[in-house]
Write a protein that holds these residues in place. Structure first.
Motif, PDB file in Angstrom:
ATOM      1  N   THR A  49      19.263  27.696 -21.890  1.00 16.76           N
ATOM      2  CA  THR A  49      19.141  29.152 -21.997  1.00 16.76           C
ATOM      3  C   THR A  49      17.974  29.547 -22.890  1.00 16.76           C
ATOM      4  O   THR A  49      17.875  29.062 -24.011  1.00 16.76           O
ATOM      5  CB  THR A  49      20.438  29.737 -22.588  1.00 16.76           C
ATOM      6  N   PRO A  50      17.117  30.426 -22.427  1.00 21.99           N
ATOM      7  CA  PRO A  50      16.029  30.903 -23.288  1.00 21.99           C
ATOM      8  C   PRO A  50      16.554  31.843 -24.367  1.00 21.99           C
ATOM      9  O   PRO A  50      17.603  32.465 -24.192  1.00 21.99           O
ATOM     10  CB  PRO A  50      15.102  31.643 -22.323  1.00 21.99           C
ATOM     11  N   THR A  51      15.829  31.945 -25.461  1.00 23.91           N
ATOM     12  CA  THR A  51      16.191  32.850 -26.551  1.00 23.91           C
ATOM     13  C   THR A  51      16.229  34.282 -26.042  1.00 23.91           C
ATOM     14  O   THR A  51      15.370  34.677 -25.247  1.00 23.91           O
ATOM     15  CB  THR A  51      15.160  32.738 -27.687  1.00 23.91           C
ATOM     16  N   GLY A  52      17.246  35.029 -26.462  1.00 22.81           N
ATOM     17  CA  GLY A  52      17.346  36.431 -26.070  1.00 22.81           C
ATOM     18  C   GLY A  52      18.173  36.664 -24.828  1.00 22.81           C
ATOM     19  O   GLY A  52      18.251  37.776 -24.329  1.00 22.81           O
ATOM     20  N   LYS A  69      33.370  20.712   0.851  1.00 23.34           N
ATOM     21  CA  LYS A  69      31.975  20.271   0.703  1.00 23.34           C
ATOM     22  C   LYS A  69      31.103  21.380   0.127  1.00 23.34           C
ATOM     23  O   LYS A  69      30.028  21.126  -0.388  1.00 23.34           O
ATOM     24  CB  LYS A  69      31.406  19.845   2.060  1.00 23.34           C
ATOM     25  N   LYS A  70      31.580  22.624   0.250  1.00 26.97           N
ATOM     26  CA  LYS A  70      30.834  23.769  -0.263  1.00 26.97           C
ATOM     27  C   LYS A  70      31.703  24.508  -1.263  1.00 26.97           C
ATOM     28  O   LYS A  70      32.839  24.863  -0.949  1.00 26.97           O
ATOM     29  CB  LYS A  70      30.459  24.728   0.863  1.00 26.97           C
ATOM     30  N   LEU A  71      31.172  24.744  -2.437  1.00 20.65           N
ATOM     31  CA  LEU A  71      31.909  25.477  -3.467  1.00 20.65           C
ATOM     32  C   LEU A  71      31.010  26.564  -4.043  1.00 20.65           C
ATOM     33  O   LEU A  71      29.811  26.359  -4.221  1.00 20.65           O
ATOM     34  CB  LEU A  71      32.351  24.527  -4.582  1.00 20.65           C
ATOM     35  N   SER A  72      31.607  27.707  -4.313  1.00 20.99           N
ATOM     36  CA  SER A  72      30.842  28.823  -4.872  1.00 20.99           C
ATOM     37  C   SER A  72      31.009  28.896  -6.378  1.00 20.99           C
ATOM     38  O   SER A  72      32.027  28.500  -6.923  1.00 20.99           O
ATOM     39  CB  SER A  72      31.293  30.140  -4.246  1.00 20.99           C
ATOM     40  N   TYR A  73      29.972  29.395  -7.016  1.00 19.82           N
ATOM     41  CA  TYR A  73      30.046  29.638  -8.461  1.00 19.82           C
ATOM     42  C   TYR A  73      29.247  30.892  -8.764  1.00 19.82           C
ATOM     43  O   TYR A  73      28.409  31.329  -7.976  1.00 19.82           O
ATOM     44  CB  TYR A  73      29.525  28.439  -9.267  1.00 19.82           C
ATOM     45  N   GLU A  74      29.552  31.476  -9.922  1.00 23.80           N
ATOM     46  CA  GLU A  74      28.913  32.717 -10.324  1.00 23.80           C
ATOM     47  C   GLU A  74      28.102  32.472 -11.590  1.00 23.80           C
ATOM     48  O   GLU A  74      28.545  31.760 -12.486  1.00 23.80           O
ATOM     49  CB  GLU A  74      30.005  33.749 -10.607  1.00 23.80           C
ATOM     50  N   VAL A  75      26.904  33.031 -11.619  1.00 22.28           N
ATOM     51  CA  VAL A  75      26.074  32.953 -12.819  1.00 22.28           C
ATOM     52  C   VAL A  75      25.895  34.372 -13.342  1.00 22.28           C
ATOM     53  O   VAL A  75      25.508  35.266 -12.587  1.00 22.28           O
ATOM     54  CB  VAL A  75      24.698  32.326 -12.526  1.00 22.28           C
ATOM     55  N   ALA A  76      26.225  34.577 -14.610  1.00 22.94           N
ATOM     56  CA  ALA A  76      26.102  35.903 -15.219  1.00 22.94           C
ATOM     57  C   ALA A  76      25.048  35.856 -16.322  1.00 22.94           C
ATOM     58  O   ALA A  76      25.018  34.914 -17.117  1.00 22.94           O
ATOM     59  CB  ALA A  76      27.448  36.349 -15.787  1.00 22.94           C
ATOM     60  N   PHE A  77      24.178  36.861 -16.319  1.00 21.99           N
ATOM     61  CA  PHE A  77      23.086  36.944 -17.285  1.00 21.99           C
ATOM     62  C   PHE A  77      23.242  38.207 -18.120  1.00 21.99           C
ATOM     63  O   PHE A  77      23.544  39.265 -17.590  1.00 21.99           O
ATOM     64  CB  PHE A  77      21.739  37.011 -16.558  1.00 21.99           C
ATOM     65  N   ASP A  86       8.784  37.386 -18.507  1.00 22.86           N
ATOM     66  CA  ASP A  86       9.832  36.639 -17.816  1.00 22.86           C
ATOM     67  C   ASP A  86      10.488  35.622 -18.741  1.00 22.86           C
ATOM     68  O   ASP A  86       9.827  35.024 -19.586  1.00 22.86           O
ATOM     69  CB  ASP A  86       9.241  35.896 -16.605  1.00 22.86           C
ATOM     70  N   LEU A  87      11.795  35.452 -18.580  1.00 17.23           N
ATOM     71  CA  LEU A  87      12.538  34.428 -19.321  1.00 17.23           C
ATOM     72  C   LEU A  87      12.902  33.316 -18.343  1.00 17.23           C
ATOM     73  O   LEU A  87      13.430  33.578 -17.269  1.00 17.23           O
ATOM     74  CB  LEU A  87      13.816  35.024 -19.925  1.00 17.23           C
TER      75      LEU A  87
END
Length: 108
Positions: A49-52, A69-77, A86-87
């Protein structure tokens, strides 16, 4: 034009680009990972993870089976302050033998 090869690489090495973030507000992205190794494997996520920026991966463990064979995941920023430029960071999934890295870029 998207060939099936492009689709496969996108699913396994999804580069994530996120923009329009507001300070202290979560922005969520859904992704799907496809198992290409053994039938039974568990991959655990670690985030560079970048600073900030705060990044959360849910779930942070993906358990692949012969039937899944396929799994979903969530990424939260969530930026903790104004994003200047840009970070860059990445999410790495590993099962101890294989490692899959998904780079991400976040802009305001």
């Amino acid at each position: 034009s998207n060939s099936s090869g492009d689709l496969i690489s996108n699913m396994n090495y999804p580069s994530i680009a996120v923009s329009g973030l507001k300070v202290n507000e979560w922005k969520k992205v859904l992704r799907t990972a496809t198992s290409v190794g053994e039938d039974e494997s568990v991959y655990t996520a670690t985030v560079d993870t970048p600073t900030g920026l705060e990044v959360q991966v849910t779930p942070n463990k993906l358990q692949f089976t012969k039937n899944d064979k396929k799994l979903s995941y969530e990424v939260a920023f969530k930026p903790s302050g104004a994003v200047n430029g840009d970070l860059f960071g990445s999410i790495s999934w590993t099962n101890g033998k294989y490692r899959v890295r998904s780079p991400f870029v976040v802009s305001q």
